[in-house]
Design an enzyme around this catalytic site. Structure first.
Site, PDB file in Angstrom:
ATOM      1  N   ARG A 151       9.576  65.029 121.093  1.00  0.00           N
ATOM      2  CA  ARG A 151       9.055  63.865 120.373  1.00  0.00           C
ATOM      3  C   ARG A 151       9.080  64.208 118.894  1.00  0.00           C
ATOM      4  O   ARG A 151       9.388  65.329 118.517  1.00  0.00           O
ATOM      5  CB  ARG A 151       7.658  63.487 120.857  1.00  0.00           C
ATOM      6  N   ASN A 189       1.768  58.900 116.022  1.00  0.00           N
ATOM      7  CA  ASN A 189       0.918  59.937 116.596  1.00  0.00           C
ATOM      8  C   ASN A 189       1.104  61.239 115.819  1.00  0.00           C
ATOM      9  O   ASN A 189       2.227  61.755 115.738  1.00  0.00           O
ATOM     10  CB  ASN A 189       1.319  60.184 118.053  1.00  0.00           C
ATOM     11  N   GLU A 190       0.018  61.720 115.202  1.00  0.00           N
ATOM     12  CA  GLU A 190       0.036  63.015 114.526  1.00  0.00           C
ATOM     13  C   GLU A 190       1.282  63.217 113.670  1.00  0.00           C
ATOM     14  O   GLU A 190       2.128  64.068 113.969  1.00  0.00           O
ATOM     15  CB  GLU A 190      -0.099  64.151 115.550  1.00  0.00           C
ATOM     16  N   GLU A 341      -8.714  62.143 119.873  1.00  0.00           N
ATOM     17  CA  GLU A 341      -8.351  62.948 121.047  1.00  0.00           C
ATOM     18  C   GLU A 341      -9.218  64.187 121.058  1.00  0.00           C
ATOM     19  O   GLU A 341      -9.511  64.752 120.003  1.00  0.00           O
ATOM     20  CB  GLU A 341      -6.886  63.411 120.979  1.00  0.00           C
ATOM     21  N   TRP A 349      -1.419  74.111 125.322  1.00  0.00           N
ATOM     22  CA  TRP A 349      -0.503  74.572 124.271  1.00  0.00           C
ATOM     23  C   TRP A 349      -0.989  75.808 123.543  1.00  0.00           C
ATOM     24  O   TRP A 349      -0.359  76.265 122.607  1.00  0.00           O
ATOM     25  CB  TRP A 349      -0.276  73.454 123.244  1.00  0.00           C
ATOM     26  N   GLU A 389       3.642  68.284 129.664  1.00  0.00           N
ATOM     27  CA  GLU A 389       2.222  68.645 129.552  1.00  0.00           C
ATOM     28  C   GLU A 389       1.497  68.643 130.897  1.00  0.00           C
ATOM     29  O   GLU A 389       0.329  68.255 131.004  1.00  0.00           O
ATOM     30  CB  GLU A 389       1.536  67.704 128.550  1.00  0.00           C
ATOM     31  N   GLN A 390       2.180  69.120 131.935  1.00  0.00           N
ATOM     32  CA  GLN A 390       1.609  69.073 133.286  1.00  0.00           C
ATOM     33  C   GLN A 390       0.317  69.870 133.442  1.00  0.00           C
ATOM     34  O   GLN A 390      -0.494  69.571 134.297  1.00  0.00           O
ATOM     35  CB  GLN A 390       2.647  69.586 134.289  1.00  0.00           C
TER      36      GLN A 390
HETATM   37  C1  GLA Z   1      -1.845  66.186 120.653  1.00  0.00           C
HETATM   38  C2  GLA Z   1      -1.059  64.917 120.936  1.00  0.00           C
HETATM   39  C3  GLA Z   1      -1.224  64.418 122.335  1.00  0.00           C
HETATM   40  C4  GLA Z   1      -1.180  65.563 123.317  1.00  0.00           C
HETATM   41  C5  GLA Z   1      -2.259  66.538 122.967  1.00  0.00           C
HETATM   42  C6  GLA Z   1      -2.374  67.694 123.917  1.00  0.00           C
HETATM   43  O1  GLA Z   1      -3.090  65.955 120.178  1.00  0.00           O
HETATM   44  O2  GLA Z   1      -1.398  63.892 120.040  1.00  0.00           O
HETATM   45  O3  GLA Z   1      -0.179  63.502 122.588  1.00  0.00           O
HETATM   46  O4  GLA Z   1       0.072  66.168 123.268  1.00  0.00           O
HETATM   47  O5  GLA Z   1      -1.962  67.079 121.716  1.00  0.00           O
HETATM   48  O6  GLA Z   1      -3.430  68.556 123.566  1.00  0.00           O
END
Ligand code: GLA
Ligand code: GLA
Length: 621
Positions: A151, A189-190, A341, A349, A389-390
């Site tokens: 992504r 997103n981020e 979040e 991660w 991200e399983q």
């Molecule tokens: C980030 C992303 C999410 C996800 C989380 C996992 O914050 O914005 O989409 O990948 O990490 O911790």
């Protein structure tokens, strides 16, 4: 053990400062009615405190949705964030739009009294898009193109990519901009990855041209006569990413350009949403605490609401660290914010993805609320059966039934429901402000001089003891209004622009109390050295200046009005210029062979008693 020791040392470090400041700061207020502070964002959902989860209905058969929403409702979840990363489902091929499923998800959520926040899907472009329009793919620093399959592989400066973003976001806004069950929007997103291709370079040239007007001006402000860097044409200026160790003026200009480019990337979507939505729907993006690839104040200024993603990663909740990040984000718009979040027990991660202890997820949620958050959202509700991200923490397992943490979340939800009405309309009130300045953090990071001098650690060395003492701290930029603070502390404010200098000086002259930490006032808005010694434009106000700074490789003792102390990271000794300036601490006895001679160290001016330069002090007790 090491962490505990370090934390205690840091706490001791500023005990002396705090003793001095105790007289200044009256007992703190914690939470006061919002109307006594700044106004709250327009409409933030239906309840004063929101608990929610990131939900990805597109990953599941529709027959499953009702069970998910039932379990959410039973856990007192009142909102879901949906849609971000779902572009290939919304537009499976160019110009073919399928968004009825979103409508059905929103309606079903409504039946369960769950409001919806829509995430725009632009952080994950579909394969057909980047294949057909490869110019929308990001160019890495080494010139290679990013690829489909992860992504954030898009080029944030590509006009073609922005056209596609505007199109899909417009369609979503037209459809859901007046939807009664949609409370707001999260853009992308981020934001994180810049792109460094020819396209970006052209835009950077244009940006520099607009900022500096003439090359002569740019050459002078960056002192490019150094190493024959003088530019004769704009296209000679490289993106610093290619070399990394560049002229500090160029480095700073690049980061400012990156910040402005994220702002315009965001603006493109923001305008599309605003054109088609009710005012009550707020617009935000999820930022990342101390993340420093762009200036967060630049990007946040156009949003209705600041929000961020707060994770622990490995280890346990560090309350001070977590609190500082909340305060930082509350400072982006100087009002309440959302935790967009956070982890349900663990992430996937980090180095070691341990679970938080029982009760810790609950403590984290309340720490957010205590620092001005109005919502806590768990990422994520359930893991996709496949995808990267399983292993991430969730609220339900692969079989769709609650995992052990679910009960704790349910408890948080019940707490929020009970406490929400009492906290409605409140915000955080602080008498003490700490300044954060992203350019100062960058400048120190580019030239740490002592590799252990981490600007965020320098910030925390002030934050931690002050937070312990007064509980409530605002973190704000150096151009904010200060007049209502009893104390303003600027840890490592390396760059002081003329505008900030004026603001700080006016605060002190009007009776404010300002503390400058080490490395303050060395540079100006071009990341050039001020032609005065530190603290540069504030030296006259202090009645003293830094005679010399030292990166330490040994422990240096200090003593004076605040007792005995030492430091092992950084030292600055002062020359007092004004007879009214009072010296509070001296370097005392020094080890043989040291290049630092005993000198007056820090001064507070009697004429202007409220400007104090403080060193890093570790008290010897
Ligand atoms: C980030 C992303 C999410 C996800 C989380 C996992 O914050 O914005 O989409 O990948 O990490 O911790
Ligand atoms: C080398 C170079 C100088 C300067 C010094 C700094 O000796 O020749 O130009 O960079 O290092 O220590």
């Amino acid at each position: 053990m090491k962490n505990i020791l370090d934390a205690n040392l840091v706490r001791l470090a500023y005990f002396a400062t705090l003793a001095l400041l105790a007289a200044i700061c009256a007992a703190p207020a914690f939470i006061i009615p919002a109307h006594a502070q700044q106004p709250l964002p327009a409409a933030l959902g239906k309840l004063p405190l929101e608990l929610g989860a990131a939900w990805y209905p597109e990953q599941w058969p529709e027959s499953r949705w009702n069970s998910d929403l039932t379990l959410m409702e039973q856990a007192h979840l009142h909102f879901v964030r949906i849609g971000e990363f779902a572009w290939s489902t919304m537009e499976p091929s160019e110009g073919v739009y399928k968004i009825d499923w979103l409508e059905r998800a929103i309606r079903l959520a409504e039946k369960h009294h769950i409001a919806v926040l829509i995430g725009t899907p632009t952080a994950a472009p579909p394969a057909w898009l980047t294949q057909k329009y490869p110019e929308t793919l990001r160019t890495l620093a080494d010139g290679r193109k990013d690829e489909h399959g992860g992504r954030q592989q898009f080029d944030w400066s590509s006009s073609k990519y922005r056209e596609f973003c505007r199109d899909i976001v417009t369609r979503l806004a037209e459809r859901f901009g007046h939807d009664p069950n949609v409370i707001g929007w999260q853009i992308d997103n981020e934001y994180a990855n810049d792109s460094e291709g020819a396209n970006t370079r052209q835009q950077f040239d244009d940006w520099l041209h607009a900022k500096y007007k003439t090359l002569d001006n740019l050459n002078a402000r960056w002192t490019t006569s150094y190493w024959s860097q003088t530019y004769n044409s704009w296209d000679q200026i490289n993106i610093p990413g290619l070399h990394r160790s560049e002229n500090p003026g160029l480095n700073l200009a690049w980061r400012e350009f990156v910040s402005d480019t994220w702002r315009s990337y965001q603006r493109n979507q923001l305008d599309a949403i605003r054109a088609h939505s009710d005012k009550r729907q707020f617009i935000t993006t999820n930022m990342m605490g101390w993340f420093d690839a762009y200036d967060q104040y630049t990007v946040a200024q156009d949003l209705d609401l600041a929000s961020w993603d707060g994770y622990v990663g490995t280890g346990q909740l560090n309350v001070e660290d977590n609190s500082a990040r909340h305060d930082l984000v509350r400072g982006f718009l100087r009002k309440n914010f959302w935790v967009m979040e956070t982890q349900p027990a663990f992430v996937n991660w980090s180095q070691d993805n341990n679970a938080l202890n029982k009760g810790e997820t609950r403590a984290m949620a309340w720490n957010a609320i205590g620092h001005g958050s109005e919502a806590v959202e768990y990422w994520q509700w359930r893991s996709a059966l496949n995808g990267q991200e399983q292993y991430h923490g969730t609220l339900v397992g692969a079989d769709g039934t609650p995992i052990p943490l679910y009960t704790e979340i349910q408890q948080i939800g019940a707490d929020f429901d009970k406490a929400g009405p009492a906290l409605a309309g409140t915000t955080v009130h602080s008498n003490v402000a700490l300044l954060n300045d992203d350019p100062s953090r960058w400048a120190i990071d580019w030239q740490r001089h002592n590799k252990a001098f981490d600007p965020v650690a320098a910030f925390m060395s002030f934050y931690t003891p002050l937070h312990d003492a007064v509980r409530s701290i605002d973190v704000i930029p150096d151009t904010a209004r200060f007049d209502h603070y009893k104390l303003v502390v600027a840890p490592a404010l390396n760059l002081i622009t003329p505008e900030a200098a004026k603001n700080l000086e006016a605060y002190v002259r009007n009776g404010g109390h300002l503390v400058l930490g080490p490395r303050s006032g060395m540079k100006d808005e071009d990341n050039s050295l001020w032609p005065q010694r530190q603290p540069g434009p504030l030296a006259d106000l202090l009645g003293a200046h830094v005679e010399q700074y030292y990166a330490l490789d040994e422990t240096v003792p200090l003593s004076g009005d605040w007792g005995n102390a030492h430091d092992n990271l950084w030292a600055e000794f002062l020359t007092v210029k004004s007879p009214d300036t009072r010296v509070l601490m001296h370097y005392s006895s020094l080890t043989a062979g040291s290049t630092i001679s005993p000198q007056p160290l820090r001064a507070g001016s009697a004429k202007v008693p409220s400007l104090i330069l403080v060193p890093r002090l570790i008290l010897s007790q």
